[in-house]
Design an enzyme around this catalytic site. Structure first.
Site, PDB file in Angstrom:
ATOM      1  N   HIS A   1       0.829  -1.208   0.000  1.00 28.80           N
ATOM      2  CA  HIS A   1       0.000   0.000   0.000  1.00 28.80           C
ATOM      3  C   HIS A   1       0.864   1.259   0.000  1.00 28.80           C
ATOM      4  O   HIS A   1       0.536   2.247  -0.666  1.00 28.80           O
ATOM      5  CB  HIS A   1      -0.917  -0.012   1.229  1.00 28.80           C
ATOM      6  CG  HIS A   1      -1.766  -1.231   1.333  1.00 28.80           C
ATOM      7  ND1 HIS A   1      -2.778  -1.524   0.443  1.00 28.80           N
ATOM      8  CD2 HIS A   1      -1.752  -2.257   2.229  1.00 28.80           C
ATOM      9  CE1 HIS A   1      -3.356  -2.667   0.786  1.00 28.80           C
ATOM     10  NE2 HIS A   1      -2.751  -3.147   1.862  1.00 28.80           N
TER      11      HIS A   1
ATOM     12  N   ASN B   1       6.716  17.932  17.966  1.00 23.64           N
ATOM     13  CA  ASN B   1       7.134  16.607  17.509  1.00 23.64           C
ATOM     14  C   ASN B   1       7.648  16.660  16.072  1.00 23.64           C
ATOM     15  O   ASN B   1       8.587  15.935  15.717  1.00 23.64           O
ATOM     16  CB  ASN B   1       5.961  15.634  17.597  1.00 23.64           C
ATOM     17  CG  ASN B   1       6.357  14.215  17.243  1.00 23.64           C
ATOM     18  OD1 ASN B   1       7.078  13.553  17.965  1.00 23.64           O
ATOM     19  ND2 ASN B   1       5.885  13.747  16.093  1.00 23.64           N
TER      20      ASN B   1
ATOM     21  N   ARG C   1      11.255  17.677  16.005  1.00 26.27           N
ATOM     22  CA  ARG C   1      12.155  16.635  16.487  1.00 26.27           C
ATOM     23  C   ARG C   1      12.340  15.503  15.485  1.00 26.27           C
ATOM     24  O   ARG C   1      13.384  14.830  15.507  1.00 26.27           O
ATOM     25  CB  ARG C   1      11.629  16.048  17.805  1.00 26.27           C
ATOM     26  CG  ARG C   1      11.705  16.987  18.986  1.00 26.27           C
ATOM     27  CD  ARG C   1      11.459  16.229  20.273  1.00 26.27           C
ATOM     28  NE  ARG C   1      10.136  15.616  20.289  1.00 26.27           N
ATOM     29  CZ  ARG C   1       9.062  16.169  20.808  1.00 26.27           C
ATOM     30  NH1 ARG C   1       9.148  17.358  21.363  1.00 26.27           N
ATOM     31  NH2 ARG C   1       7.909  15.540  20.798  1.00 26.27           N
TER      32      ARG C   1
ATOM     33  N   ASN D   1      14.119  16.178  10.766  1.00 25.48           N
ATOM     34  CA  ASN D   1      15.539  16.025  10.437  1.00 25.48           C
ATOM     35  C   ASN D   1      16.274  15.670  11.724  1.00 25.48           C
ATOM     36  O   ASN D   1      16.730  16.544  12.465  1.00 25.48           O
ATOM     37  CB  ASN D   1      16.089  17.310   9.825  1.00 25.48           C
ATOM     38  CG  ASN D   1      17.494  17.152   9.273  1.00 25.48           C
ATOM     39  OD1 ASN D   1      18.209  16.223   9.633  1.00 25.48           O
ATOM     40  ND2 ASN D   1      17.904  18.057   8.398  1.00 25.48           N
TER      41      ASN D   1
ATOM     42  N   HIS E   1      18.678  17.896  14.274  1.00 30.62           N
ATOM     43  CA  HIS E   1      18.054  18.043  15.593  1.00 30.62           C
ATOM     44  C   HIS E   1      18.971  17.539  16.702  1.00 30.62           C
ATOM     45  O   HIS E   1      19.068  18.158  17.777  1.00 30.62           O
ATOM     46  CB  HIS E   1      16.725  17.293  15.637  1.00 30.62           C
ATOM     47  CG  HIS E   1      16.141  17.207  17.019  1.00 30.62           C
ATOM     48  ND1 HIS E   1      16.370  16.133  17.856  1.00 30.62           N
ATOM     49  CD2 HIS E   1      15.361  18.065  17.721  1.00 30.62           C
ATOM     50  CE1 HIS E   1      15.748  16.338  19.005  1.00 30.62           C
ATOM     51  NE2 HIS E   1      15.123  17.489  18.949  1.00 30.62           N
TER      52      HIS E   1
ATOM     53  N   TYR F   1      21.075  23.233  22.994  1.00 33.32           N
ATOM     54  CA  TYR F   1      20.080  23.187  24.069  1.00 33.32           C
ATOM     55  C   TYR F   1      20.680  22.666  25.378  1.00 33.32           C
ATOM     56  O   TYR F   1      20.620  23.331  26.407  1.00 33.32           O
ATOM     57  CB  TYR F   1      18.909  22.311  23.631  1.00 33.32           C
ATOM     58  CG  TYR F   1      17.802  22.188  24.647  1.00 33.32           C
ATOM     59  CD1 TYR F   1      16.870  23.212  24.818  1.00 33.32           C
ATOM     60  CD2 TYR F   1      17.694  21.056  25.448  1.00 33.32           C
ATOM     61  CE1 TYR F   1      15.858  23.110  25.755  1.00 33.32           C
ATOM     62  CE2 TYR F   1      16.685  20.942  26.385  1.00 33.32           C
ATOM     63  CZ  TYR F   1      15.768  21.962  26.528  1.00 33.32           C
ATOM     64  OH  TYR F   1      14.767  21.854  27.454  1.00 33.32           O
TER      65      TYR F   1
ATOM     66  N   SER G   1      18.812  28.121  14.594  1.00 33.49           N
ATOM     67  CA  SER G   1      18.287  27.463  13.399  1.00 33.49           C
ATOM     68  C   SER G   1      17.753  28.467  12.389  1.00 33.49           C
ATOM     69  O   SER G   1      18.020  28.354  11.182  1.00 33.49           O
ATOM     70  CB  SER G   1      17.185  26.481  13.801  1.00 33.49           C
ATOM     71  OG  SER G   1      16.659  25.806  12.675  1.00 33.49           O
TER      72      SER G   1
ATOM     73  N   HIS H   1      19.371  29.102   8.617  1.00 33.73           N
ATOM     74  CA  HIS H   1      18.527  28.904   7.433  1.00 33.73           C
ATOM     75  C   HIS H   1      18.440  30.171   6.586  1.00 33.73           C
ATOM     76  O   HIS H   1      18.537  30.111   5.352  1.00 33.73           O
ATOM     77  CB  HIS H   1      17.120  28.475   7.862  1.00 33.73           C
ATOM     78  CG  HIS H   1      16.989  27.013   8.177  1.00 33.73           C
ATOM     79  ND1 HIS H   1      17.403  26.480   9.373  1.00 33.73           N
ATOM     80  CD2 HIS H   1      16.503  25.969   7.442  1.00 33.73           C
ATOM     81  CE1 HIS H   1      17.171  25.183   9.383  1.00 33.73           C
ATOM     82  NE2 HIS H   1      16.635  24.840   8.218  1.00 33.73           N
TER      83      HIS H   1
END
Length: 557
Positions: free
Chosen positions: A137, A415, A418, A421, A425, A433, A456, A460
């Site tokens: 599928h 989510n 996280r 990528n 991350h 962090y 980030s 970018h």
């Protein structure tokens, strides 16, 4: 990972017979045994048979769906717990040693640096799409995208034949986008060779002097300053200067700038992981080798991860057929993106750029850009995060292929960030962090998250500004405004299908905004060029003041 397709036949085997839970009118037993009630005149009630079969089929489908959901949930939970248990086996002796320490030593160890037991664990596992593509599928969806590519090619050939009277097979957009490629190769070689030698030599010299020197702080500051100087000049300034000085086209720019960012992140990880090890060995007065071997560093520079380890889990062999398939899929995705821009983007924005910039034109532009924006998003994910990284992982026998998770099932943007990528991350989580929390003694978690978003967003926007040749901070604003807001509003406590729909709607709309505004600015910079632009002209969006009467004919690119 679980092969869902392999588990399906075994479950069907035991669920062929369905017995109704209640049988008040006696029809349930007749359906289960295959008996058909007949009227007194001997004719068969056809409508009754059809309705009975439909009800039986409907109950069987519901039962099958429930069984498959339960099976999938239980197997996924089992595999996740198995992976976590296998990853934690190596740290059992660490906990034993830690328990033997005094309370004062434990407190000192906690505040020196993040513990190794909490660092990223690498285990052998496949990429999620490799498992999903074994299900018929899911593979059908992949075939649908191939069919859409065939239609793009066919429609382009038909339009060119009608307009030109001949088949035009000139990939002029690709030739333009990857222009000056030899210069790109030479610049990349200089970047790679410098990152291969300088960080390793600096770490080796510092590690040899640090244990015996009486001026450790001076040597540390000197080595750190030289490393920052190298990253600023060789990895930071050189590629950017080459791109801007030679006016490289977008694809060539992306290759150099993304490699620039990748090598800087790898260099930081290599130094960040090895400096504490040298210091701990000196404190413990051990004679172990603190600096890894040069071959281990070379392997890390090519490995599809941004977290340094001396050794990674390795597969026993290389499947060269798998490598060839992945590289061919990268090439196919490249041509797919070419036809998306040729058929959906260039005709639209070439005409939009000849119009006044107003709210109506912008709204139409955004909604017309959603389809090409989503296709470009899917292609970038599939080509790079799945095909490109898996191809290099296979050639290096790199075992951990979790470059992404099931981000498409996310019900929250937290989510999604996280799981989209995992490679990037992990770097942001461990080196931005967690290090920020370590330096502030875990007092400012919200500030740490803000720092991660800022880093980030800045990187970018830097990549897009250098590669496109203009500063238009659309992506930065989306990251810092809507991205931060969605991260707190659409958090992990949001469950249910409606939140997944909201996530996809926001993602689609954001892609439309990015494609629309950056494409408009790209064409405005060419239709309304300024011979000697000032610094303000470089920062001010040209699409806001580019009027039709000032337009001049330029190249379609």
């Amino acid at each position: 990972m679980v092969n869902e397709g392999a588990g399906t036949p075994r479950n069907r085997k035991g669920s062929n017979k369905v017995v109704p839970s209640s049988d008040q009118d006696g029809t349930g037993a007749e359906r289960a045994t295959g008996e058909v009630p007949c009227p007194s005149n001997g004719t068969v009630e056809v409508e009754h048979i059809i309705s009975a079969k439909l009800q039986l089929k409907k109950k069987a489908e519901h039962l099958k769906a429930d069984l498959m959901r339960q099976f999938d949930t239980q197997v996924n939970e089992f595999m996740d717990s198995l992976i976590e248990e296998s990853a934690s086996l190596g740290s059992s002796h660490v906990s034993t040693v830690f328990q033997s320490l005094s309370d004062k030593e434990k407190s000192k160890l906690r505040h020196t640096q993040p513990s190794q037991a909490q660092s990223k664990q690498f285990v052998i596992r496949r990429s999620l799409l490799d498992d999903l593509f074994e299900v018929n599928h899911i593979r059908t969806i992949y075939h649908m995208f191939i069919a859409l590519l065939i239609l793009f090619i066919f429609s382009t050939l038909v339009v060119d034949f009608i307009d030109e009277g001949r088949l035009v097979l000139e990939f002029d957009l690709l030739v333009y986008a990857f222009g000056q490629f030899p210069l790109v190769v030479v610049t990349w070689m200089c970047m790679f060779l410098s990152s291969l030698v300088v960080p390793y030599v600096l770490l080796s010299v510092w590690a040899s002097v640090y244990p015996t020197s009486h001026y450790r702080a001076v040597w540390t500051v000197l080595a750190g300053s030289l490393l920052l100087l190298y990253q600023g000049l060789c990895l930071g300034f050189l590629p950017t200067y080459v791109v801007l000085k030679n006016g490289l086209p977008p694809a060539s720019c992306f290759i150099l700038i993304l490699e620039q960012v990748r090598l800087m992140m790898k260099t930081h990880s290599f130094i960040r992981e090895n400096v504490p090890r040298v210091q701990s060995l000196e404190r413990n007065k051990t004679n172990s080798v603190a600096v890894p071997q040069f071959t281990q560093y070379i392997y890390f520079l090519f490995a599809p991860t941004l977290i340094y380890r001396d050794n990674y889990p390795r597969n026993p062999c290389i499947r060269w057929g798998y490598v060839a398939t992945k590289f061919s899929q990268v090439l196919g995705s490249l041509f797919y993106a070419y036809y998306v821009f040729v058929r959906l983007c260039i005709p639209q924005f070439r005409s939009i750029s000849m119009q006044l910039f107003d709210l109506r034109a912008m709204v139409l532009c955004v909604f017309n850009s959603i389809l090409p924006g989503v296709l470009v998003l899917f292609l970038a994910f599939f080509a790079f995060l799945h095909c490109w990284l898996n191809a290099f992982a296979e050639m290096l026998r790199f075992g951990d292929r979790m470059f992404y998770k099931d981000w498409w099932n996310s019900t929250s943007f937290a989510n999604y960030y996280r799981t989209w990528n995992v490679v990037v991350h992990d770097w942001l989580y461990y080196y931005v962090y967690r290090d920020f929390l370590w330096m502030t003694q875990k007092r400012f978690r919200a500030a740490a998250m803000l720092v991660v978003f800022t880093v980030s967003a800045v990187v970018h926007e830097y990549v897009l500004a250098i590669c496109f040749g203009f500063f238009y901070p659309v992506l930065f604003c989306l990251f810092m405004c809507f991205g931060m807001a969605f991260n707190f509003v659409l958090h992990d406590r949001r469950k249910g299908p409606i939140w997944n729909v909201i996530m996809w709607t926001s993602l689609f709309l954001g892609q439309g905004v990015l494609i629309c505004l950056y494409s408009q600015e790209w064409y405005a910079r060419r239709y309304c060029s300024v011979e000697e632009p000032s610094f303000i002209d470089l920062l001010k969006p040209r699409s806001w003041t580019c009027y039709p009467q000032t337009n001049t004919a330029v190249d379609a690119h």
